[in-house]
Design an enzyme around this catalytic site. Structure first.
Site, short mmCIF file in Angstrom:
data_model
loop_
_atom_site.label_atom_id
_atom_site.label_comp_id
_atom_site.label_asym_id
_atom_site.label_seq_id
_atom_site.Cartn_x
_atom_site.Cartn_y
_atom_site.Cartn_z
N ALA A 1 -6.88 16.20 -15.24
CA ALA A 1 -6.37 17.29 -16.09
C ALA A 1 -5.10 16.81 -16.77
CB ALA A 1 -6.10 18.52 -15.24
N GLU B 1 -13.60 14.82 -10.41
CA GLU B 1 -14.36 16.06 -10.16
C GLU B 1 -15.51 16.24 -11.14
OE1 GLU B 1 -10.62 18.20 -10.13
OE2 GLU B 1 -11.08 19.00 -8.15
N GLU C 1 -4.05 14.32 -6.76
CA GLU C 1 -3.28 15.55 -6.99
C GLU C 1 -2.14 15.73 -6.01
OE1 GLU C 1 -6.57 15.31 -7.02
OE2 GLU C 1 -7.43 16.55 -8.62
N GLY D 1 -9.26 15.66 -12.00
CA GLY D 1 -10.33 16.37 -12.69
C GLY D 1 -11.41 15.44 -13.22
N1 DAK Z 1 -2.36 13.82 -18.06
C1 DAK Z 1 -1.56 13.58 -19.14
N2 DAK Z 1 -1.25 12.36 -19.56
C2 DAK Z 1 -1.70 11.31 -18.88
C3 DAK Z 1 -2.51 11.46 -17.74
C4 DAK Z 1 -2.85 12.79 -17.33
N3 DAK Z 1 -3.66 13.04 -16.29
N4 DAK Z 1 -2.82 10.23 -17.27
C5 DAK Z 1 -2.21 9.35 -18.09
N5 DAK Z 1 -1.55 9.99 -19.07
C6 DAK Z 1 -0.78 9.42 -20.14
C7 DAK Z 1 0.53 8.81 -19.67
O1 DAK Z 1 1.50 9.79 -19.53
C8 DAK Z 1 0.81 7.85 -20.80
O2 DAK Z 1 1.29 8.60 -21.89
P1 DAK Z 1 2.48 8.04 -22.83
O3 DAK Z 1 3.62 7.75 -21.90
O4 DAK Z 1 1.89 6.79 -23.46
O5 DAK Z 1 2.72 9.14 -23.79
C9 DAK Z 1 -0.57 7.34 -21.18
O6 DAK Z 1 -1.50 8.32 -20.71
C10 DAK Z 1 -0.94 6.01 -20.51
O7 DAK Z 1 -0.71 6.13 -19.13
P2 DAK Z 1 0.15 5.07 -18.28
O8 DAK Z 1 1.22 4.47 -19.13
O9 DAK Z 1 0.57 5.74 -17.02
O10 DAK Z 1 -0.94 3.95 -18.01
P3 DAK Z 1 -1.16 3.06 -16.72
O11 DAK Z 1 -2.25 2.14 -17.07
O12 DAK Z 1 0.15 2.46 -16.23
O13 DAK Z 1 -1.65 4.06 -15.57
C11 DAK Z 1 -2.98 5.84 -14.61
C12 DAK Z 1 -2.84 4.74 -15.71
C13 DAK Z 1 -4.23 6.65 -14.96
C14 DAK Z 1 -3.15 5.19 -13.25
C15 DAK Z 1 -1.70 6.72 -14.62
O14 DAK Z 1 -1.45 7.15 -15.95
C16 DAK Z 1 -1.84 7.92 -13.74
O15 DAK Z 1 -1.65 7.85 -12.53
N6 DAK Z 1 -2.17 9.07 -14.35
C17 DAK Z 1 -2.22 10.36 -13.65
C18 DAK Z 1 -3.46 10.45 -12.81
C19 DAK Z 1 -3.48 11.77 -12.05
O16 DAK Z 1 -2.57 12.10 -11.33
N7 DAK Z 1 -4.56 12.51 -12.26
C20 DAK Z 1 -4.72 13.81 -11.62
C21 DAK Z 1 -4.16 14.87 -12.55
S1 DAK Z 1 -4.18 16.46 -11.78
C22 DAK Z 1 -8.05 23.08 -11.96
C23 DAK Z 1 -8.91 22.20 -12.50
C24 DAK Z 1 -8.63 20.85 -12.53
C25 DAK Z 1 -7.44 20.39 -12.02
C26 DAK Z 1 -6.55 21.28 -11.48
C27 DAK Z 1 -6.86 22.63 -11.44
N8 DAK Z 1 -8.35 24.47 -11.89
C28 DAK Z 1 -9.70 24.91 -12.21
C29 DAK Z 1 -7.50 25.38 -11.27
C30 DAK Z 1 -7.17 18.98 -12.08
C31 DAK Z 1 -5.98 18.42 -11.78
C32 DAK Z 1 -5.75 17.02 -12.06
O17 DAK Z 1 -6.62 16.27 -12.50
#
Ligand code: DAK
Length: 263
Positions: free
Chosen positions: A67, A115, A135, A112
């Site tokens: 997400a 998921e 998460e 997400g």
């Molecule tokens: N959201 C927004 N931006 C993201 C992102 C994300 N999930 N993942 C990466 N980006 C952005 C980074 O901020 C960066 O943006 P800029 O700085 O260039 O503006 C760009 O993408 C490139 O990322 P990185 O520079 O970090 O690239 P790396 O290769 O170093 O790392 C990475 C890639 C994917 C390992 C890292 O970016 C990372 O850890 N990303 C976050 C992964 C994460 O935590 N995902 C889970 C998100 S929480 C719900 C439904 C669904 C959900 C919740 C509730 N309901 C129905 C209630 C879901 C929740 C989630 O998915």
């Protein structure tokens, strides 16, 4: 071929197989618009008679990194409480497609994104794939089915370890624990997903849908209720043309030669 309106999610159909393509660089982060478009594409693919199977694909580099955290950061408790049910709909819509579905995973499938993959029937991963539910590192838990579908797929202890730690799993480990079904070179992921669906194109569509529904509903309930679901769905297939075709073909030509009509 046809395309849904939003450019971040497209639906194309070729030779009976629909592809839902996520296209929101750099990471295919699933913001509210993408989630809604994904749900709409899943509903359309589920309804169309020219679609026998569905691939969800994020392109050659990344499946989806979850997400959109930047969008979520601004949300209050009441924002989330009001919208979480409809937000969950994008994975529910995918899981309810009454046809075989495959997630074709390259690169990251996180949060997400993982998921979305869990809501498909099968997962084909590239050697560069990294899957996970990180998460917990944001102070939350999976919210689009991860705590439920991951536990059902790999077992509760493995799901807890992955969700408590938020660590990423590479393609080989994912294969070993049953999180993915097949690992191929990253550039071959889409072709492998297509090959996985090819046997079902021109299949007995209502029987395949009934089998999927019996299994998916059955794992949610006690055995007796599951057997009753199976019995009712089994009986319902006697209203289909393909049941007649399948049995007549066996009697006249032996097993495996039926030419089904999907009716
Ligand atoms: N959201 C927004 N931006 C993201 C992102 C994300 N999930 N993942 C990466 N980006 C952005 C980074 O901020 C960066 O943006 P800029 O700085 O260039 O503006 C760009 O993408 C490139 O990322 P990185 O520079 O970090 O690239 P790396 O290769 O170093 O790392 C990475 C890639 C994917 C390992 C890292 O970016 C990372 O850890 N990303 C976050 C992964 C994460 O935590 N995902 C889970 C998100 S929480 C719900 C439904 C669904 C959900 C919740 C509730 N309901 C129905 C209630 C879901 C929740 C989630 O998915």
């Amino acid at each position: 071929m046809s395309e849904t309106a939003p450019s971040t999610v497209s639906l194309t159909v070729e030779s009976g197989i629909a592809t839902i393509l996520l296209d929101r660089p750099p990471m295919n982060a699933l913001n509210a618009q993408v989630q809604g478009a994904l749900a709409a594409a899943a509903a359309e693919a589920g309804q169309r008679h020219d679609v026998s199977g569905v691939i969800v694909y994020g392109g050659e580099k990344v499946f989806a990194a979850g997400a959109d955290i930047k969008e979520m950061e601004a949300m209050s408790y009441t924002d989330m409480a009001d919208h979480s049910r409809s937000l969950q709909d994008f994975t529910r819509a995918l899981a309810r497609i009454p046809k075989p579905t495959v997630a074709a995973i390259t690169g990251y499938a996180l949060g997400g994104g993982c998921e979305v993959a869990l809501a498909c029937d099968f997962r084909v991963a590239g050697r560069n794939a990294k899957l996970g539910q990180p998460e917990i590192l944001l102070g939350i838990i999976p919210g689009a089915g991860g705590t439920q579908r991951l536990a059902r797929l790999v077992g509760p202890a493995r799901a807890k370890e992955l969700i408590f730690s938020g660590r990423f799993v590479d393609a080989q480990e994912a294969l070993a624990i049953g999180l993915v079904d097949e690992v191929v070179e990253a550039e071959d992921v889409y072709a492998a997903a297509k090959a996985r669906l090819a046997p079902y194109v021109d299949g007995p569509a209502y029987a395949i849908a009934a089998a999927k529904e019996a299994i998916d509903r059955g794992v949610e309930v006690d055995l007796e209720t599951g057997l009753e679901i199976e019995r009712m769905l089994f009986s319902s297939l006697f209203a289909t043309k393909d049941r007649e075709i399948g049995m007549r073909s066996f009697v006249e030509n032996g097993p495996g030669n039926a030419k089904f009509q999907g009716a």
